[in-house]
Design an enzyme around this catalytic site. Structure first.
Site, mmCIF file in Angstrom:
data_model
loop_
_atom_site.group_PDB
_atom_site.id
_atom_site.type_symbol
_atom_site.label_atom_id
_atom_site.label_comp_id
_atom_site.label_asym_id
_atom_site.label_seq_id
_atom_site.Cartn_x
_atom_site.Cartn_y
_atom_site.Cartn_z
ATOM 1 N N CYS A 34 0.861 -1.192 0.000
ATOM 2 C CA CYS A 34 0.000 0.000 0.000
ATOM 3 C C CYS A 34 0.894 1.237 0.000
ATOM 4 O O CYS A 34 1.723 1.425 0.897
ATOM 5 C CB CYS A 34 -0.926 0.015 1.214
ATOM 6 N N CYS B 56 0.428 3.411 3.200
ATOM 7 C CA CYS B 56 1.058 2.774 4.370
ATOM 8 C C CYS B 56 2.564 2.988 4.292
ATOM 9 O O CYS B 56 3.224 3.268 5.300
ATOM 10 C CB CYS B 56 0.741 1.281 4.424
ATOM 11 N N ASP C 4 0.279 16.516 -1.180
ATOM 12 C CA ASP C 4 -0.106 15.764 -2.373
ATOM 13 C C ASP C 4 0.962 15.968 -3.450
ATOM 14 O O ASP C 4 1.447 17.080 -3.667
ATOM 15 C CB ASP C 4 -1.473 16.240 -2.879
ATOM 16 N N HIS D 237 -4.607 0.961 8.140
ATOM 17 C CA HIS D 237 -5.027 0.774 6.754
ATOM 18 C C HIS D 237 -6.534 0.524 6.690
ATOM 19 O O HIS D 237 -7.021 -0.506 7.140
ATOM 20 C CB HIS D 237 -4.290 -0.387 6.074
ATOM 21 N N GLY E 192 -13.571 8.892 -8.385
ATOM 22 C CA GLY E 192 -12.179 9.080 -8.786
ATOM 23 C C GLY E 192 -11.162 8.650 -7.749
ATOM 24 O O GLY E 192 -10.002 9.058 -7.817
ATOM 25 N N HIS F 191 -6.259 3.546 0.249
ATOM 26 C CA HIS F 191 -6.023 3.757 1.682
ATOM 27 C C HIS F 191 -6.693 5.100 1.923
ATOM 28 O O HIS F 191 -6.282 6.111 1.322
ATOM 29 C CB HIS F 191 -4.518 3.792 1.982
ATOM 30 N N HIS G 168 -8.085 8.628 2.462
ATOM 31 C CA HIS G 168 -7.363 9.889 2.610
ATOM 32 C C HIS G 168 -8.333 11.043 2.470
ATOM 33 O O HIS G 168 -9.258 10.999 1.667
ATOM 34 C CB HIS G 168 -6.222 10.004 1.591
ATOM 35 N N HIS H 107 -8.543 14.874 1.507
ATOM 36 C CA HIS H 107 -7.844 15.981 0.857
ATOM 37 C C HIS H 107 -8.179 17.275 1.611
ATOM 38 O O HIS H 107 -9.363 17.565 1.830
ATOM 39 C CB HIS H 107 -8.331 16.158 -0.581
HETATM 40 P P1 5GP Z 1 -7.745 10.149 -4.893
HETATM 41 O O1 5GP Z 1 -7.820 10.365 -6.376
HETATM 42 O O2 5GP Z 1 -7.586 8.688 -4.558
HETATM 43 O O3 5GP Z 1 -8.841 10.812 -4.118
HETATM 44 O O4 5GP Z 1 -6.433 10.888 -4.425
HETATM 45 C C1 5GP Z 1 -5.164 10.317 -4.465
HETATM 46 C C2 5GP Z 1 -4.190 11.439 -4.345
HETATM 47 O O5 5GP Z 1 -2.932 10.903 -4.036
HETATM 48 C C3 5GP Z 1 -4.043 12.247 -5.630
HETATM 49 O O6 5GP Z 1 -4.376 13.607 -5.383
HETATM 50 C C4 5GP Z 1 -2.584 12.044 -5.997
HETATM 51 O O7 5GP Z 1 -1.987 13.200 -6.547
HETATM 52 C C5 5GP Z 1 -1.940 11.653 -4.684
HETATM 53 N N1 5GP Z 1 -0.783 10.769 -4.824
HETATM 54 C C6 5GP Z 1 -0.682 9.672 -5.621
HETATM 55 N N2 5GP Z 1 0.520 9.088 -5.485
HETATM 56 C C7 5GP Z 1 1.201 9.837 -4.560
HETATM 57 C C8 5GP Z 1 2.523 9.738 -3.994
HETATM 58 O O8 5GP Z 1 3.303 8.842 -4.290
HETATM 59 N N3 5GP Z 1 2.865 10.700 -3.078
HETATM 60 C C9 5GP Z 1 2.022 11.687 -2.706
HETATM 61 N N4 5GP Z 1 2.474 12.582 -1.818
HETATM 62 N N5 5GP Z 1 0.773 11.818 -3.222
HETATM 63 C C10 5GP Z 1 0.369 10.904 -4.134
HETATM 64 ZN ZN ZN Z 2 -2.515 1.433 3.500
#
Ligand code: 5GP
Ligand code: ZN
Length: 114
Positions: free
Chosen positions: A4, A7, A30, A46, A93, A98, A100, A102
């Site tokens: 993950c 994680c 991000d 997780h 989207g 895991h 999160h 924003h």
């Molecule tokens: P989701 O689309 O799942 O709501 O948001 C995932 C977020 O994780 C996206 O905004 C993306 O830019 C961010 N993200 C993806 N991979 C990484 C990474 O390796 N490091 C960091 N800091 N953010 C990431």
């Molecule tokens: Zn995780």
């Protein structure tokens, strides 16, 4: 959980720009910021999606929103306003499974989101 991404960031096995952490939550920048302030707040535990949060996770939610408030203050976006967003599942989207939260701010945010 093995394999993950978040994680791995929380455990510092994968490089991430951690800006805050405590026993329960980790906050990092991000990698593809959509606003001048774009942080991701995650539980250390997780949990894949919002739907997977159980009764026993109420404390996690409380910690996440406390962290969001404190970070909004410390990043100077509390006064003008900010947004906390959770994408749950493919239609919303969600790309990392895991959970999160924003934290977005530093510009005027359109409504409704796309
Ligand atoms: P989701 O689309 O799942 O709501 O948001 C995932 C977020 O994780 C996206 O905004 C993306 O830019 C961010 N993200 C993806 N991979 C990484 C990474 O390796 N490091 C960091 N800091 N953010 C990431
Ligand atoms: Zn995780």
């Amino acid at each position: 959980m093995a394999d993950c991404l978040f994680c791995g960031i929380a455990n510092r096995e994968i490089k991430g720009s951690i800006v805050y952490e405590n026993e329960t939550v980790v906050v990092f920048k991000d990698i593809n910021p959509r606003a001048p302030v774009h942080l991701l707040i995650i539980p250390r535990k997780h949990v894949a999606t919002l739907l997977d949060l159980g009764e026993e996770d109420k404390g996690i939610l409380s910690e996440i929103f406390s962290a969001a408030n404190r970070l909004a203050e410390s990043h100077g976006i509390a006064g003008d306003g900010f947004r906390v967003v959770v994408n749950c599942g493919p239609a919303a989207g969600q790309s990392v499974y895991h959970i999160h939260f924003h934290l977005l701010g530093g510009r005027t945010l359109g409504w409704p989101p796309g």
